[in-house]
Design an enzyme around this catalytic site. Structure first.
Site, PDB file in Angstrom:
ATOM      1  N   ARG A  87     -22.724  43.532  20.337  1.00 45.63           N
ATOM      2  CA  ARG A  87     -23.785  43.173  19.309  1.00 45.63           C
ATOM      3  C   ARG A  87     -24.000  44.879  18.788  1.00 45.63           C
ATOM      4  O   ARG A  87     -24.880  45.605  19.454  1.00 45.63           O
ATOM      5  CB  ARG A  87     -25.005  42.640  19.891  1.00 45.63           C
ATOM      6  CG  ARG A  87     -26.053  42.936  19.185  1.00 45.63           C
ATOM      7  CD  ARG A  87     -26.421  41.773  18.153  1.00 45.63           C
ATOM      8  NE  ARG A  87     -27.413  41.748  17.239  1.00 45.63           N
ATOM      9  CZ  ARG A  87     -28.499  41.310  17.018  1.00 45.63           C
ATOM     10  NH1 ARG A  87     -28.797  40.352  17.872  1.00 45.63           N
ATOM     11  NH2 ARG A  87     -29.286  41.438  15.992  1.00 45.63           N
ATOM     12  N   ASP A  99     -26.441  36.555  19.011  1.00 44.12           N
ATOM     13  CA  ASP A  99     -27.794  36.560  18.793  1.00 44.12           C
ATOM     14  C   ASP A  99     -28.545  35.716  19.840  1.00 44.12           C
ATOM     15  O   ASP A  99     -28.224  34.537  19.834  1.00 44.12           O
ATOM     16  CB  ASP A  99     -28.363  36.204  17.393  1.00 44.12           C
ATOM     17  CG  ASP A  99     -29.806  36.976  17.106  1.00 44.12           C
ATOM     18  OD1 ASP A  99     -29.569  37.996  16.896  1.00 44.12           O
ATOM     19  OD2 ASP A  99     -30.778  36.336  17.438  1.00 44.12           O
TER      20      ASP A  99
HETATM   21  N1  LIG Z   1     -27.974  29.908  10.213  1.00 41.66           N
HETATM   22  C1  LIG Z   1     -28.551  30.954  10.746  1.00 41.66           C
HETATM   23  N2  LIG Z   1     -29.034  31.885  10.129  1.00 41.66           N
HETATM   24  C2  LIG Z   1     -29.527  33.035  10.512  1.00 41.66           C
HETATM   25  N3  LIG Z   1     -30.293  33.928  10.282  1.00 41.66           N
HETATM   26  C3  LIG Z   1     -30.460  34.972  11.018  1.00 41.66           C
HETATM   27  S1  LIG Z   1     -31.295  36.323  10.924  1.00 41.66           S
HETATM   28  N4  LIG Z   1     -29.949  34.488  12.295  1.00 41.66           N
HETATM   29  C4  LIG Z   1     -29.936  35.129  13.619  1.00 41.66           C
HETATM   30  C5  LIG Z   1     -30.879  34.542  14.503  1.00 41.66           C
HETATM   31  O1  LIG Z   1     -32.303  35.255  14.559  1.00 41.66           O
HETATM   32  C6  LIG Z   1     -29.345  33.318  11.987  1.00 41.66           C
HETATM   33  C7  LIG Z   1     -28.762  32.150  12.622  1.00 41.66           C
HETATM   34  O2  LIG Z   1     -28.693  32.411  13.998  1.00 41.66           O
HETATM   35  N5  LIG Z   1     -28.258  31.160  11.951  1.00 41.66           N
END
Ligand SMILES: Nc1nc2nc(S)n(CCO)c2c(=O)[nH]1
Length: 162
Positions: A87, A99
């Site tokens: 990461r 994440d």
């Molecule tokens: N669909 C989606 N959108 C996201 N935007 C972020 S920042 N993240 C990271 C999680 O905080 C994501 C995710 O995991 N999925």
């Protein structure tokens, strides 16, 4: 700390074979000392929310664990797993191999400079609420409203079960 907390972890990836990234992260969670992996939601393909618009779709899931680790120690363990899966924290909210977010830690409310629980943005995210609903009853309350209420609020966010 001799009490076990029921903890929900958000998993997300949109780089380097996201399904394999989530499978690998689940494997690390299973082998983590002081963490018992209880159940994992389905995997969902989701449109990126926030961050640069031209990034690849994410794959998201939620895992329920039981742990005696404190929230801070659990965060450190999750950051180790993220690091093992390369990461790089390039741009905030940009594409990432993995994440791991602590969504809920029992009934606790925690606000530290690097850790806020319940996760401050989980109520606005179909990619969290939909997999979470696989694991908890729809009447689970977040900020005084049932999960079913928050799911309705995010009905416009693209999400498909894999
Ligand atoms: N669909 C989606 N959108 C996201 N935007 C972020 S920042 N993240 C990271 C999680 O905080 C994501 C995710 O995991 N999925």
């Amino acid at each position: 700390n001799d009490t076990f907390a029921q903890v929900y972890i958000g998993l997300g990836s949109n780089l380097d074979d996201p399904v394999a990234q989530l499978d690998a992260a689940i494997g690390w969670l299973q082998s983590e000392a002081h963490v018992s992996l209880l159940v994992v939601s389905g995997y969902y393909a989701t449109a990126p929310i926030g961050g640069p618009p031209d990034q690849p779709d994410f794959v998201n899931a939620v895992a329920e664990i039981s742990t005696r680790l404190t929230p801070e120690s659990l965060l450190a363990a999750l950051q180790q797993i993220e690091a093992r899966q390369q990461r790089e924290r390039k741009e905030r909210w940009g594409p990432r191999t993995l994440d791991l977010d602590i969504l809920l830690y029992g009934e606790e409310r925690i606000s530290l400079p690097n850790l806020t629980i319940p996760h401050p943005r989980m109520k606005e995210r179909a990619f969290v609420l939909v997999p979470l609903a696989d694991l908890v009853p729809d009447d689970l309350e977040l900020d005084g409203q049932p999960l079913a209420y928050w799911l309705k609020q995010v009905a416009d966010q693209a999400i498909t079960a894999l």
